[in-house]
Design an enzyme around this catalytic site. Structure first.
Site, PDB file in Angstrom:
ATOM      1  N   SER A 243       0.844  -1.196   0.000  1.00 18.59           N
ATOM      2  CA  SER A 243       0.000   0.000   0.000  1.00 18.59           C
ATOM      3  C   SER A 243       0.879   1.246   0.000  1.00 18.59           C
ATOM      4  O   SER A 243       1.711   1.412  -0.880  1.00 18.59           O
ATOM      5  CB  SER A 243      -0.963  -0.040   1.190  1.00 18.59           C
ATOM      6  OG  SER A 243      -1.910   1.004   1.123  1.00 18.59           O
TER       7      SER A 243
ATOM      8  N   HIS B  83      -8.108   1.141  -1.357  1.00 14.43           N
ATOM      9  CA  HIS B  83      -7.941   0.201  -2.471  1.00 14.43           C
ATOM     10  C   HIS B  83      -9.273  -0.357  -2.968  1.00 14.43           C
ATOM     11  O   HIS B  83      -9.371  -1.523  -3.351  1.00 14.43           O
ATOM     12  CB  HIS B  83      -6.972  -0.925  -2.080  1.00 14.43           C
ATOM     13  CG  HIS B  83      -5.659  -0.402  -1.597  1.00 14.43           C
ATOM     14  ND1 HIS B  83      -4.778   0.255  -2.427  1.00 14.43           N
ATOM     15  CD2 HIS B  83      -5.102  -0.376  -0.348  1.00 14.43           C
ATOM     16  CE1 HIS B  83      -3.732   0.631  -1.722  1.00 14.43           C
ATOM     17  NE2 HIS B  83      -3.910   0.273  -0.463  1.00 14.43           N
TER      18      HIS B  83
END
Length: 304
Positions: free
Chosen positions: A85, A189
């Site tokens: 991430s 996400h």
């Protein structure tokens, strides 16, 4: 063959930056980065409580700053870099794709944009421990959730609205032992982050970009990315698309990785590697006390 990885949001804990500021030059670097991005990283890394550093706009720059600081103290060049991430921005800087201060500016824009997107609807994320992805992912889709992080090692992170997360805790997929809500402030996400993509694309236009100086593995699909432009393009799109850390670990194994070191605040990714990459030595950098062991591991495992 050694890979250096950088953790994502949720790895931060109150006061975790404190011991790093005693290293030569560290306090000056953090102060300069704080001024550059308009955020007091010293306060948030040493004195702020868990709720303060849960704020997306704070957590993300803090994690990248800590990762860069610990990697600089390690003073070694790995064979491969990757990040989970927001850790991909750390990895991009470690690979020389962008400079340290530009990376902090980019992650500050990312955190603010994602926090703004998260404020539109009450959303969140939860880790599912155990279970088979072929069973879990369709179950999540039926509940309207997204498998936002497919982490390998028996862990998937679901993301969606608060109501959907609650429904998940009451209706776990078959084989899942536990559903653990995460200390994040949004459904990262996923489609809920789409408004942040354009903001990040605009911020990326200001970057001076170079091609990676070491192998850079992208968490979009676990593939090595050869050009700086492609790295940055993936960084931008990543905020609204799933993280496939499982595929990154498969790539590490295919590349012959024998050791994995996780930059500060380490622990999460080394835990996954222990389960998914048997036989690979792992080390999590949490405090400067871990640096000597990390250096010894690098000497032992670094490739040509």
């Amino acid at each position: 063959m050694l890979v250096l990885v950088a953790p994502g949001q949720g790895a931060q804990t109150p006061g975790f930056l404190t011991p790093w500021l005693d290293l030569p030059g560290a306090a000056d670097r953090i102060a300069a980065w704080s001024e550059a991005i308009g955020l007091d990283l010293v306060h948030y890394g040493t004195k702020a409580d868990a709720e303060e550093i849960r704020d997306t706009a704070v957590a993300q720059p803090l994690l990248v700053a800590a990762g860069l600081l610990s990697a600089a103290a390690l003073d070694a060049t790995p064979d491969i870099v990757a990040g989970h991430s927001v850790g991909e921005i750390t990895a991009a800087a470690l690979a020389g794709v962008v400079g340290d201060e530009p990376a902090l500016r980019l992650v500050r824009a990312r955190g603010l944009a994602m926090a703004e997107a998260a404020a539109v609807t009450e959303t969140g994320m939860a880790a599912l421990l155990g279970g088979d992805p072929e069973v879990t992912v369709p179950h999540l889709e039926r509940l309207g959730l997204t498998a936002a992080n497919v982490n390998g090692g028996g862990q998937i992170v679901a993301a969606g609205t608060a109501e959907q997360i609650t429904a998940l805790t009451e209706d776990k997929p078959e084989g899942v032992r536990r559903v653990v809500p995460l200390k994040v402030a949004g459904a990262f996400h996923t489609r809920h982050m789409a408004p942040a993509v354009e903001r990040l694309r605009e911020a990326a236009l200001e970057l001076k970009i170079s091609d990676p100086s070491v192998t850079y593995v992208s968490n979009a699909d676990g593939k090595a990315v050869a050009t700086g432009d492609e790295v940055v393009s993936r960084l931008v799109g990543q905020v609204a698309n799933p993280v496939r850390w499982d595929l990154c670990m498969e790539t590490f194994k295919e590349m012959g990785v024998t050791a994995l070191i996780e930059a500060c605040p380490g622990g999460t990714l080394t835990g996954l590697a222990k389960r998914a990459m048997p036989g690979v030595q792992t080390l999590a950098i949490k405090t400067p006390d871990d640096l000597d062991a990390a250096r010894a591991l690098i000497i032992e495992h670094a490739g040509a």
